[in-house]
Write a protein that holds these residues in place. Structure first.
Motif, short mmCIF file in Angstrom:
data_model
loop_
_atom_site.label_atom_id
_atom_site.label_comp_id
_atom_site.label_asym_id
_atom_site.label_seq_id
_atom_site.Cartn_x
_atom_site.Cartn_y
_atom_site.Cartn_z
N UNK A 30 -24.67 42.90 52.64
CA UNK A 30 -23.68 41.90 53.06
C UNK A 30 -23.49 41.94 54.58
N UNK A 31 -23.48 43.14 55.16
CA UNK A 31 -23.37 43.26 56.62
C UNK A 31 -24.56 42.59 57.30
N UNK A 32 -25.75 42.79 56.75
CA UNK A 32 -26.95 42.16 57.32
C UNK A 32 -26.88 40.64 57.20
N UNK A 33 -26.43 40.14 56.04
CA UNK A 33 -26.35 38.69 55.85
C UNK A 33 -25.29 38.08 56.77
N UNK A 34 -24.20 38.79 56.98
CA UNK A 34 -23.18 38.29 57.91
C UNK A 34 -23.71 38.20 59.34
N UNK A 35 -24.80 38.94 59.62
CA UNK A 35 -25.42 38.90 60.95
C UNK A 35 -26.66 37.99 60.95
N UNK A 36 -26.70 37.07 59.98
CA UNK A 36 -27.74 36.02 59.91
C UNK A 36 -29.09 36.51 59.41
N UNK A 37 -29.18 37.70 58.82
CA UNK A 37 -30.45 38.16 58.25
C UNK A 37 -30.82 37.31 57.04
N UNK A 224 -26.77 45.44 65.24
CA UNK A 224 -26.03 45.90 64.07
C UNK A 224 -26.63 45.34 62.78
N UNK A 225 -27.16 44.12 62.85
CA UNK A 225 -27.81 43.54 61.68
C UNK A 225 -29.09 44.29 61.32
#
Length: 302
Positions: A30-37, A224-225
Motif C-alpha cells: 500500500x505504501x508503494x502504491x501510494x507512491x505511484x508504483x 520511499x516508494x
C-alpha cells in the motif's frame, strides 16, 4: 512425519511470524502504491525474489521436474489463477484498508467448500453452513453496510472496486486450491510452487510488455516508494521461504488456522504505518469473521 514435527508452541510461533510477515508485505505494498508504483511492478518484484529463493531450494532438494501427462494444463491454469489473484488482492489493497481487503480475501474457505460441493464433492456440514452464515454477517459489520445504506454518499467507486477485487481474489484463490487438491495433489510441492511462481513472474512480464494494465509498470515516484517495493519483496520472499521449508514439520492439519493472524496483524501495521483505523462495530465484525474462519478451518480438518 509426526516424529520430526516441531513442538506445538514452536510451530504456532513460526506460523504467527509467517502470517505477520505476509501482513507487513501488504502494508508495504500500500505504501508503494501510494507512491505511484504500478501493480504489475509490485507483483513482479515480489514473485521475482520468491522465485530466486525457490530455485535455490529446488537445486538443494533436486526433485524430478518433469510433469506427468495431463498435468501441464492444470499447472498452467493454476499459475494463471494465482497471477490474477495476486493482481486482484493488490488492487484491493491499493483502494481500501489493508485489513478489510485481507478479511474479504480470507473468505476463500467458504468459496472452496461451495465449489467442491458444486463439482461433485461432499456438501458442507450443518456446522459449516452455520459458520458460513456467521462469516457473512460479520462481513456486513466489517463493511459497515448499514451506515453506507443510510448514507449512500460514502460509497465511493474506489471502495466498490476494492471490495470487488478482494472478493474476486478470494474466488480465484479458492479455484486454485481446488485444482491443487483435486488435479495436482500428486505433484511434489516444490515442483508445483516453482512452476506456479514462474508462470506468475512471466505473466507479469508479458502483461507489462503488452500494456494490459494501464500504469502497471510505473516506477515509484520517490525513494520511499522504492524502499516499500524492496520491503514487500523481502517480506513476501522471507515468509514464503520459511513457510515452504518448514511446512513438513508444522503439522498444518492442526495448526493451519493460526495463519489467520494475517488480517489481525495487518490491522495493527496499517494503524501504525498508514493511520488506517476501524470503528468499534467493524472491529467486532472482524473478530466474528476471523473467529468463524478459524472454526471453519478446524471443522473441515476434523
Amino acid at each position: 512425519m509426526q516424529s520430526s514435527s516441531l513442538p506445538h508452541r514452536t510451530a504456532v510461533a513460526v506460523l504467527l511470524t509467517v502470517g505477520s510477515l505476509f501482513a507487513a508485505n501488504h502494508v508495504a505494498a500500500r505504501l508503494a502504491f501510494d507512491d505511484q508504483a504500478g501493480l504489475l511492478l509490485a507483483v513482479l518484484c515480489r514473485s521475482g525474489l520468491a522465485l530466486l529463493a525457490l530455485v535455490a531450494f529446488v537445486l538443494w532438494q533436486q526433485p524430478r521436474l518433469r510433469l506427468a501427462p495431463g498435468l501441464a494444463k492444470w499447472q498452467i491454469i493454476l499459475g494463471l489463477l494465482i497471477a490474477l489473484q495476486s493482481l486482484c488482492l493488490y488492487s484491493a489493497v491499493a483502494r481500501i484498508p489493508v485489513a478489510l481487503a485481507l478479511l474479504i480475501g480470507n473468505t476463500f474457505p467458504i468459496l472452496l467448500a461451495l465449489l467442491t460441493w458444486l463439482l461433485g464433492g461432499p456438501p458442507p456440514t450443518r456446522r459449516a453452513c452455520v459458520l458460513m452464515g456467521v462469516i457473512l454477517c460479520g462481513l456486513v459489520l466489517v463493511l459497515d453496510l448499514p451506515a453506507w445504506l443510510s448514507s449512500s454518499g460514502r460509497i465511493t467507486p474506489a471502495w466498490r472496486l476494492g471490495v470487488g477485487f478482494a472478493f474476486a481474489g478470494a474466488c480465484l484463490f479458492a479455484c486454485g486450491l481446488w485444482i491443487t487438491e483435486h488435479r495436482l495433489s500428486a505433484l511434489p510441492g516444490a515442483v508445483r510452487s516453482l512452476y506456479t511462481i514462474v508462470i506468475v513472474f512471466c505473466g507479469m512480464l508479458l502483461a507489462g510488455a503488452a500494456g494490459l494494465v494501464p500504469g502497471g509498470m510505473n516506477p515509484p515516484a520517490s525513494g520511499s516508494g522504492w524502499l516499500a517495493l524492496l520491503a514487500l519483496s523481502v517480506l513476501y520472499a522471507t515468509a514464503f521461504s520459511v513457510l515452504f521449508i518448514c511446512v513438513p514439520r508444522l503439522n498444518m492439519a492442526r495448526n493451519a488456522p493460526v495463519m489467520n493472524i494475517e488480517p489481525v496483524a495487518s490491522l495493527l501495521f496499517a494503524w501504525l504505518m498508514l493511520d488506517q483505523v476501524f470503528g468499534g462495530m467493524q472491529l467486532l465484525g472482524g473478530a466474528v469473521v476471523l473467529g468463524s474462519i478459524v472454526m471453519l478451518a478446524y471443522s473441515r480438518r476434523a
